[in-house]
Design a protein around this motif. Sequence first.
Motif, PDB file in Angstrom:
ATOM      1  N   ILE A 247       0.848  -1.189   0.000  1.00 55.92           N
ATOM      2  CA  ILE A 247       0.000   0.000   0.000  1.00 55.92           C
ATOM      3  C   ILE A 247       0.887   1.243   0.000  1.00 55.92           C
ATOM      4  O   ILE A 247       0.654   2.202  -0.737  1.00 55.92           O
ATOM      5  CB  ILE A 247      -0.938   0.006   1.225  1.00 55.92           C
ATOM      6  CG1 ILE A 247      -1.842  -1.238   1.209  1.00 55.92           C
ATOM      7  CG2 ILE A 247      -1.784   1.275   1.249  1.00 55.92           C
ATOM      8  CD1 ILE A 247      -2.666  -1.412   2.469  1.00 55.92           C
TER       9      ILE A 247
ATOM     10  N   TRP B 246      -0.254  -5.779   2.196  1.00 56.30           N
ATOM     11  CA  TRP B 246      -1.523  -6.513   2.292  1.00 56.30           C
ATOM     12  C   TRP B 246      -1.380  -7.917   1.721  1.00 56.30           C
ATOM     13  O   TRP B 246      -0.544  -8.166   0.849  1.00 56.30           O
ATOM     14  CB  TRP B 246      -2.661  -5.764   1.613  1.00 56.30           C
ATOM     15  CG  TRP B 246      -2.531  -5.632   0.115  1.00 56.30           C
ATOM     16  CD1 TRP B 246      -1.939  -4.621  -0.576  1.00 56.30           C
ATOM     17  CD2 TRP B 246      -3.048  -6.547  -0.878  1.00 56.30           C
ATOM     18  NE1 TRP B 246      -2.030  -4.838  -1.933  1.00 56.30           N
ATOM     19  CE2 TRP B 246      -2.706  -6.010  -2.149  1.00 56.30           C
ATOM     20  CE3 TRP B 246      -3.752  -7.737  -0.824  1.00 56.30           C
ATOM     21  CZ2 TRP B 246      -3.056  -6.644  -3.345  1.00 56.30           C
ATOM     22  CZ3 TRP B 246      -4.099  -8.378  -2.012  1.00 56.30           C
ATOM     23  CH2 TRP B 246      -3.752  -7.836  -3.248  1.00 56.30           C
TER      24      TRP B 246
ATOM     25  N   THR C 229      -3.805  -6.614   6.486  1.00 52.24           N
ATOM     26  CA  THR C 229      -2.680  -5.707   6.287  1.00 52.24           C
ATOM     27  C   THR C 229      -1.722  -5.882   7.457  1.00 52.24           C
ATOM     28  O   THR C 229      -2.110  -6.302   8.553  1.00 52.24           O
ATOM     29  CB  THR C 229      -3.117  -4.235   6.210  1.00 52.24           C
ATOM     30  OG1 THR C 229      -3.797  -3.874   7.438  1.00 52.24           O
ATOM     31  CG2 THR C 229      -4.027  -3.995   5.025  1.00 52.24           C
TER      32      THR C 229
ATOM     33  N   THR D  99      -8.863 -10.134  -4.912  1.00 53.92           N
ATOM     34  CA  THR D  99      -8.572  -8.818  -4.339  1.00 53.92           C
ATOM     35  C   THR D  99      -7.703  -8.012  -5.299  1.00 53.92           C
ATOM     36  O   THR D  99      -6.777  -8.549  -5.890  1.00 53.92           O
ATOM     37  CB  THR D  99      -7.821  -8.947  -2.997  1.00 53.92           C
ATOM     38  OG1 THR D  99      -8.566  -9.763  -2.102  1.00 53.92           O
ATOM     39  CG2 THR D  99      -7.601  -7.591  -2.359  1.00 53.92           C
TER      40      THR D  99
ATOM     41  N   LEU E   2      -6.099  -3.711  -5.618  1.00 53.11           N
ATOM     42  CA  LEU E   2      -5.954  -2.406  -4.971  1.00 53.11           C
ATOM     43  C   LEU E   2      -6.141  -1.320  -6.016  1.00 53.11           C
ATOM     44  O   LEU E   2      -5.616  -1.410  -7.125  1.00 53.11           O
ATOM     45  CB  LEU E   2      -4.566  -2.300  -4.332  1.00 53.11           C
ATOM     46  CG  LEU E   2      -4.242  -1.048  -3.526  1.00 53.11           C
ATOM     47  CD1 LEU E   2      -5.163  -0.912  -2.325  1.00 53.11           C
ATOM     48  CD2 LEU E   2      -2.778  -1.092  -3.062  1.00 53.11           C
TER      49      LEU E   2
ATOM     50  N   LYS F  40      -4.680   3.851  -4.265  1.00 56.03           N
ATOM     51  CA  LYS F  40      -4.383   3.152  -3.007  1.00 56.03           C
ATOM     52  C   LYS F  40      -5.379   3.485  -1.882  1.00 56.03           C
ATOM     53  O   LYS F  40      -5.057   3.325  -0.702  1.00 56.03           O
ATOM     54  CB  LYS F  40      -2.954   3.473  -2.527  1.00 56.03           C
ATOM     55  CG  LYS F  40      -1.860   3.259  -3.558  1.00 56.03           C
ATOM     56  CD  LYS F  40      -1.668   1.793  -3.861  1.00 56.03           C
ATOM     57  CE  LYS F  40      -0.538   1.560  -4.853  1.00 56.03           C
ATOM     58  NZ  LYS F  40       0.783   1.740  -4.273  1.00 56.03           N
ATOM     59  N   LYS F  41      -6.577   3.906  -2.264  1.00 56.32           N
ATOM     60  CA  LYS F  41      -7.577   4.238  -1.243  1.00 56.32           C
ATOM     61  C   LYS F  41      -8.549   3.099  -0.971  1.00 56.32           C
ATOM     62  O   LYS F  41      -9.134   3.024   0.118  1.00 56.32           O
ATOM     63  CB  LYS F  41      -8.369   5.484  -1.668  1.00 56.32           C
ATOM     64  CG  LYS F  41      -7.552   6.763  -1.690  1.00 56.32           C
ATOM     65  CD  LYS F  41      -8.417   7.955  -2.093  1.00 56.32           C
ATOM     66  CE  LYS F  41      -7.616   9.252  -2.084  1.00 56.32           C
ATOM     67  NZ  LYS F  41      -8.456  10.418  -2.494  1.00 56.32           N
ATOM     68  N   TYR F  42      -8.734   2.215  -1.962  1.00 58.09           N
ATOM     69  CA  TYR F  42      -9.737   1.161  -1.829  1.00 58.09           C
ATOM     70  C   TYR F  42      -9.192  -0.190  -2.291  1.00 58.09           C
ATOM     71  O   TYR F  42      -8.379  -0.270  -3.222  1.00 58.09           O
ATOM     72  CB  TYR F  42     -10.988   1.471  -2.655  1.00 58.09           C
ATOM     73  CG  TYR F  42     -11.754   2.688  -2.205  1.00 58.09           C
ATOM     74  CD1 TYR F  42     -12.634   2.630  -1.134  1.00 58.09           C
ATOM     75  CD2 TYR F  42     -11.583   3.904  -2.849  1.00 58.09           C
ATOM     76  CE1 TYR F  42     -13.341   3.743  -0.718  1.00 58.09           C
ATOM     77  CE2 TYR F  42     -12.277   5.034  -2.442  1.00 58.09           C
ATOM     78  CZ  TYR F  42     -13.155   4.944  -1.372  1.00 58.09           C
ATOM     79  OH  TYR F  42     -13.847   6.063  -0.965  1.00 58.09           O
ATOM     80  N   PHE F  43      -9.671  -1.237  -1.619  1.00 53.50           N
ATOM     81  CA  PHE F  43      -9.562  -2.578  -2.151  1.00 53.50           C
ATOM     82  C   PHE F  43     -10.859  -2.889  -2.885  1.00 53.50           C
ATOM     83  O   PHE F  43     -11.948  -2.457  -2.465  1.00 53.50           O
ATOM     84  CB  PHE F  43      -9.374  -3.602  -1.030  1.00 53.50           C
ATOM     85  CG  PHE F  43      -8.009  -3.596  -0.425  1.00 53.50           C
ATOM     86  CD1 PHE F  43      -6.913  -4.072  -1.134  1.00 53.50           C
ATOM     87  CD2 PHE F  43      -7.816  -3.135   0.874  1.00 53.50           C
ATOM     88  CE1 PHE F  43      -5.651  -4.067  -0.580  1.00 53.50           C
ATOM     89  CE2 PHE F  43      -6.557  -3.138   1.440  1.00 53.50           C
ATOM     90  CZ  PHE F  43      -5.467  -3.596   0.713  1.00 53.50           C
TER      91      PHE F  43
ATOM     92  N   VAL G  36      -9.033   0.959   2.381  1.00 51.94           N
ATOM     93  CA  VAL G  36      -7.800   0.279   2.778  1.00 51.94           C
ATOM     94  C   VAL G  36      -7.597   0.326   4.286  1.00 51.94           C
ATOM     95  O   VAL G  36      -6.861  -0.491   4.846  1.00 51.94           O
ATOM     96  CB  VAL G  36      -6.566   0.884   2.070  1.00 51.94           C
ATOM     97  CG1 VAL G  36      -6.592   0.611   0.593  1.00 51.94           C
ATOM     98  CG2 VAL G  36      -6.423   2.359   2.373  1.00 51.94           C
ATOM     99  N   THR G  37      -8.246   1.267   4.942  1.00 52.55           N
ATOM    100  CA  THR G  37      -8.135   1.365   6.401  1.00 52.55           C
ATOM    101  C   THR G  37      -9.103   0.426   7.104  1.00 52.55           C
ATOM    102  O   THR G  37      -9.095   0.318   8.327  1.00 52.55           O
ATOM    103  CB  THR G  37      -8.417   2.810   6.855  1.00 52.55           C
ATOM    104  OG1 THR G  37      -9.687   3.227   6.318  1.00 52.55           O
ATOM    105  CG2 THR G  37      -7.324   3.748   6.358  1.00 52.55           C
TER     106      THR G  37
END
Length: 790
Positions: A398, A404, A417, A438, A440, A444-447, A466-467
């Motif tokens: 990430i 991840w 992660t 999966t 990304l 890099k904000k969402y899976f 991603v959080t």
Amino acid sequence: MIKRNLVFACLLLCLASMAQQKLTVEKIMRDPKWIGSSPSSPYWSFDGNYLFFNWNPDNSADDSLYYITAVDKRPKKVDAAMKKNILSFVVYNSSYTQYVYSKDGDIFLTDVKTNKTKQVTQTTDAESAPQFSFNDTKLVYTLNQNLYAWDIADGNTLQLTNFQKGAAPVADKKEQVSEQEKWLKDDQLKNFDVLSKRKKEKDETDSMNKLLPKNKELKVIYTDDRALGGISISPDGKFITYRLSKNAVGAKNTIAADYVTESGFTTELNGRTKVGAPSRKSESFIYNRQIDSVFAIRTDQLPGIKDLPDYVKDYPKQLEERNKKNADRSVTVARILWSPKGANTVLDIRSQDNKDRWLMLLDTATMKLRLLDRQRDEAWIGGPGIGGNYGGGNYGWIDEVSFWYQSEATGYSHLYTINIVTGEKKALTSGNYEVQNTSLSRDKKYFYITTNEVHPGEKQFYQLPVTGGKAERITTMTGSNDVSMSPTGKNIAILYSYINKPWELYWQENKPTTKAEQVTFKAQSDEFKTYAWREPEIVTFKASDGATVYARLYKPATPDPLKPAVIFVHGAGYLQNAHKWWSSYYHEYMFHNLLADNGYYVLDMDYRASAGYGRDWRTAIYRHMGGRDLNDQLDGKKYLVDNFGIDPKRVGIYGGSYGGFITLMAMFTTPGEFAAGAALRPVTDWANYNNGYTSDILNEPYNDPIAYHRSSPYYFADGLKGHLLICHGMVDLNVNFQDAVKLSQRLIELGKDNWELAPYPMEDHDFMEPSSWTDEYKRIFKLFETVLKK
């Protein structure tokens, strides 16, 4: 008069339609083009403006390439000129201001803002695999198995590696001088002034040359007799990784005989090795360009590298010998993943016995490994997003410290992660379902994940921060949504199907509240639509050990008075078929409709070892194929008897490949439970099968003979009581025809007379000819009709 003619015409059409609706084996086993044309293999242009896919709406000999765009979603065939200019894969720099690609063996660089393209190489050799490195200042590409760097600013090219085949030359040894030779040399120099003078001058010149500065030579890396592969460079250009591997000595291949040939002579077809054959060995290295040194990646540091599998406890002598030897297990470095700026690297390392996967952080300064995650499975490592003993997992970076990956730590494949600095792990998904894929997002904000959370037999697509937090569902259609996301993430292509509806292509904006738009409409031909194809009910029943088994149930509109039933066993073992989408077993799906039309109940279950139900289900057959998976078939039979009044003496069973194997185990080890069985291309002795699949489940035959003996039908053939049909392609390079021949000889020697073998001289494992499909299924249908209805 006109009105009467119209009525008469409509009547004729209705009668014709009714005639078409009667299924026969000959009809359903024709060339599958009669069903319709489904699109396949969708992929996006690099900029996401075009969606390409294979399709055959005109019923031509082969599929053609088609495309649609966001502006015009009417499929159009790609012509030769367009095909030549399609760019489906490019590599961007970290700021997405430039991209590089290879075409026709040369390298090209494009500036995104100006859309100007520069040709980087123009040679007769093929350059490939371009990427940005040296902090985006150079392009690195492969030429003749060496890496080269092209400077974007000045256009200069630098060779980065000098791999050479063969062994390093042996350094010249210092000449040994005898006492006699030494005396002669000294005497010559003492008595001849010219000789003495010239020697002095030569010695002075050699001394001066040693003091002069030299151009640095590129280090030669010799590969010996091993194959070179996996060459890559870190994003900062400081490190180059590669792998050297060598085929095992003494790994003998199977041979199949092809009897029907153009020449009229029998030819031999080279096959595969058998389980337990010596395996390929590999070693991975890192070349540190800063200090011009090569380091082997030492795997003796791995936690548990000497751990023995639990099954060895069943063999005290083997346990004693292996404990005494105390050897490291063989491993493979499956992948090396550099962080975006190259500061850190994670290694995916697999044990060759497939009991372990290690995710290790490599300290490039000390060349030491630090554990991030170890997944140990006493059965075998597997599951969606995890891969097997040669890799294949879903994982990535990430940022410089956040990595991840997917793991079956909870018993189901989920997304995690880990912070490589603190070691903190975080589960982003959880529950009794699987994350099956999966990816990304570019920012890099969402899976974007595909799961079966809604139902084990559905595939739905979600957006997940991603959080962590709540995943938002994007697809809504019940069934399978196989999603291909555009490179920009703005749109998605969906291959969608339902239980009784083959695959069609849809386009959707990649947002939770948007609706999918269908763009193809040819998956079902007019003739195919004339029959009311059943939507088999997805049912569950309790197995004898309390587990819940999912199955497809085909019910007859008019059950036969004798109440017969057939159980179908899907192949592969690790495959799912009791789902809500169009089955890859479409021949069998149609055959099950035919059986139901003829009064049979048909049950098609996801027995133990099937995909989609987590780790415990997947590994329930470890060291005993034909154990828990066969018990599920018996429990399925009980479900039919208890709930639909099926006559327990009129139940048949059939399946292909692994399904054929289970059929044999049912007929041999549970005599009397099934009156008839059709085993198609079955494994009869697991010691004959390949290594990758079999050793995971049964280990190696010389290490775990108990597992092979209790899992191979060959050993239990004496138990046959019902009527058995065996069908096998004679040029089968997967499950070799040898399996059918060995079993036939065994049945002959046992004096069994209630069986037959149907060989197919021109068929491999997957039948290709409609005539073969027709012959095979006419035999199966005849078997059930004559045995289950007598």
